[in-house]
Design an enzyme around this catalytic site. Structure first.
Site, PDB file in Angstrom:
ATOM      1  N   GLY A  29       0.807  -1.219   0.000  1.00  0.00           N
ATOM      2  CA  GLY A  29       0.000   0.000   0.000  1.00  0.00           C
ATOM      3  C   GLY A  29       0.833   1.259   0.000  1.00  0.00           C
ATOM      4  O   GLY A  29       2.045   1.234   0.255  1.00  0.00           O
ATOM      5  N   ASN A  30       0.177   2.349  -0.298  1.00  0.00           N
ATOM      6  CA  ASN A  30       0.836   3.655  -0.247  1.00  0.00           C
ATOM      7  C   ASN A  30      -0.201   4.758  -0.173  1.00  0.00           C
ATOM      8  O   ASN A  30      -1.377   4.544  -0.488  1.00  0.00           O
ATOM      9  CB  ASN A  30       1.803   3.858  -1.422  1.00  0.00           C
ATOM     10  CG  ASN A  30       1.233   3.354  -2.726  1.00  0.00           C
ATOM     11  OD1 ASN A  30       0.379   3.983  -3.320  1.00  0.00           O
ATOM     12  ND2 ASN A  30       1.671   2.162  -3.160  1.00  0.00           N
ATOM     13  N   GLY A  46       8.835   0.025   1.075  1.00  0.00           N
ATOM     14  CA  GLY A  46       9.354  -1.048   1.914  1.00  0.00           C
ATOM     15  C   GLY A  46       9.076  -0.962   3.406  1.00  0.00           C
ATOM     16  O   GLY A  46       9.699  -1.672   4.185  1.00  0.00           O
ATOM     17  N   SER A  75       7.331   2.829  -4.157  1.00  0.00           N
ATOM     18  CA  SER A  75       7.637   2.307  -5.495  1.00  0.00           C
ATOM     19  C   SER A  75       6.479   2.590  -6.464  1.00  0.00           C
ATOM     20  O   SER A  75       6.643   2.489  -7.671  1.00  0.00           O
ATOM     21  CB  SER A  75       7.945   0.814  -5.428  1.00  0.00           C
ATOM     22  OG  SER A  75       6.919   0.151  -4.736  1.00  0.00           O
ATOM     23  N   GLU A  76       5.304   2.941  -5.921  1.00  0.00           N
ATOM     24  CA  GLU A  76       4.171   3.310  -6.775  1.00  0.00           C
ATOM     25  C   GLU A  76       4.057   4.831  -6.918  1.00  0.00           C
ATOM     26  O   GLU A  76       2.965   5.370  -7.115  1.00  0.00           O
ATOM     27  CB  GLU A  76       2.853   2.753  -6.211  1.00  0.00           C
ATOM     28  CG  GLU A  76       2.671   1.261  -6.381  1.00  0.00           C
ATOM     29  CD  GLU A  76       2.393   0.825  -7.814  1.00  0.00           C
ATOM     30  OE1 GLU A  76       2.503   1.657  -8.739  1.00  0.00           O
ATOM     31  OE2 GLU A  76       2.091  -0.363  -7.992  1.00  0.00           O
ATOM     32  N   HIS A  95      -3.849   3.958  -1.580  1.00  0.00           N
ATOM     33  CA  HIS A  95      -3.834   2.701  -2.337  1.00  0.00           C
ATOM     34  C   HIS A  95      -3.647   1.537  -1.374  1.00  0.00           C
ATOM     35  O   HIS A  95      -2.754   1.573  -0.522  1.00  0.00           O
ATOM     36  CB  HIS A  95      -2.699   2.714  -3.359  1.00  0.00           C
ATOM     37  CG  HIS A  95      -2.417   1.366  -3.938  1.00  0.00           C
ATOM     38  ND1 HIS A  95      -3.358   0.667  -4.653  1.00  0.00           N
ATOM     39  CD2 HIS A  95      -1.326   0.581  -3.885  1.00  0.00           C
ATOM     40  CE1 HIS A  95      -2.846  -0.502  -5.013  1.00  0.00           C
ATOM     41  NE2 HIS A  95      -1.604  -0.581  -4.555  1.00  0.00           N
ATOM     42  N   HIS A  97      -4.555  -3.017  -0.643  1.00  0.00           N
ATOM     43  CA  HIS A  97      -4.864  -4.337  -1.200  1.00  0.00           C
ATOM     44  C   HIS A  97      -5.954  -4.986  -0.354  1.00  0.00           C
ATOM     45  O   HIS A  97      -5.815  -6.119   0.108  1.00  0.00           O
ATOM     46  CB  HIS A  97      -3.607  -5.211  -1.215  1.00  0.00           C
ATOM     47  CG  HIS A  97      -2.492  -4.658  -2.041  1.00  0.00           C
ATOM     48  ND1 HIS A  97      -1.224  -5.166  -2.026  1.00  0.00           N
ATOM     49  CD2 HIS A  97      -2.454  -3.617  -2.911  1.00  0.00           C
ATOM     50  CE1 HIS A  97      -0.450  -4.470  -2.861  1.00  0.00           C
ATOM     51  NE2 HIS A  97      -1.182  -3.520  -3.395  1.00  0.00           N
ATOM     52  N   HIS A 158      -4.509  -6.441  -8.476  1.00  0.00           N
ATOM     53  CA  HIS A 158      -3.620  -5.561  -7.710  1.00  0.00           C
ATOM     54  C   HIS A 158      -4.279  -4.969  -6.473  1.00  0.00           C
ATOM     55  O   HIS A 158      -3.835  -5.222  -5.366  1.00  0.00           O
ATOM     56  CB  HIS A 158      -3.064  -4.474  -8.642  1.00  0.00           C
ATOM     57  CG  HIS A 158      -2.040  -3.616  -7.992  1.00  0.00           C
ATOM     58  ND1 HIS A 158      -1.319  -2.666  -8.664  1.00  0.00           N
ATOM     59  CD2 HIS A 158      -1.621  -3.548  -6.709  1.00  0.00           C
ATOM     60  CE1 HIS A 158      -0.494  -2.073  -7.825  1.00  0.00           C
ATOM     61  NE2 HIS A 158      -0.668  -2.584  -6.633  1.00  0.00           N
TER      62      HIS A 158
HETATM   63 ZN   LIG Z   1      -0.253  -2.103  -4.620  1.00  0.00          ZN
END
Ligand SMILES: [Zn+2]
Length: 210
Positions: A29-30, A46, A75-76, A95, A97, A158
């Protein structure tokens, strides 16, 4: 309190809630918040989002250049920045999951949209976007056809992305998507899913305009 400190505290709080609800596990997530015209505060790559500290968050510009922070940005980041590049009205993106939503995204079954009046009133349609390799430019490309007119997206195989004028609105929308996904699944188990009639939808549409 400075706007950046306030934004850090908000991201940490939402991270705890997402983790507690099982919307993210491990370092998934982010999230991000727009701080100014060309400044975005984003979660680091991370790290578990349930245990973030103020020093973990990363400040970048709209092109993704790091302005401050000890860690690397999510990373997103491409996906997060794409939101702000395309939507001037949006100041936060989340974001996750979340498992019920993710199950529909993995089954590649669109959510039955017209089930719950609250979702119709406050969220609108949730498109299912084509699978895109995480972290790559494919993710913004998959969102491009929908980004301007929607505030929540189910990403094939995703997860979920939701947007808001602030992070609380973005998070509420994530909760709504996950709730709708759970109800969708329960209706499938019951063997019957009755969407609202055109007449009922028209009435809700009128209420939206009040
Ligand atoms: Zn994701």
């Amino acid at each position: 309190m400075s706007s950046i400190l306030k934004a850090k505290k908000e991201i940490i709080e939402i991270g705890k809630r997402m983790y507690a609800k099982g919307y993210v596990v491990a370092s998934e997530g982010n999230m991000s918040i727009r701080i100014g015209e060309n400044r975005i505060l984003v979660t680091p790559a991370g790290k578990n989002k349930g245990f973030l500290k103020e020093k973990d968050l990363v400040l970048v510009d709209l092109k993704g250049k790091k302005i401050s922070g000890n860690l690397e940005p999510s990373s997103e980041l491409r996906m997060q920045l794409f939101v702000y590049q395309k939507r001037k009205d949006i100041n936060a993106a989340v974001h996750a999951h979340a498992p019920y939503s993710l199950a529909f995204a993995c089954a590649r079954i669109p959510l039955a949209q017209n089930l719950l009046p609250e979702v119709i009133m406050f969220l609108g349609e949730i498109p299912l976007t084509l699978y895109a390799t995480p972290t790559t430019e494919e993710v913004p490309s998959s969102l491009a056809p929908f980004i301007e007119k929607h505030n929540a997206f189910l990403l094939e195989n995703h997860g979920v992305l939701t947007l808001g004028k602030d992070i609380f609105e973005a998070y509420n929308r994530l909760e709504m998507v996950e709730h709708l996904a759970r109800v969708n699944l329960l209706c499938k188990i019951l063997g019957k899913t009755e969407e609202l009639s055109k007449e009922s939808l028209d009435k809700l549409e009128k209420l939206k305009k009040i």
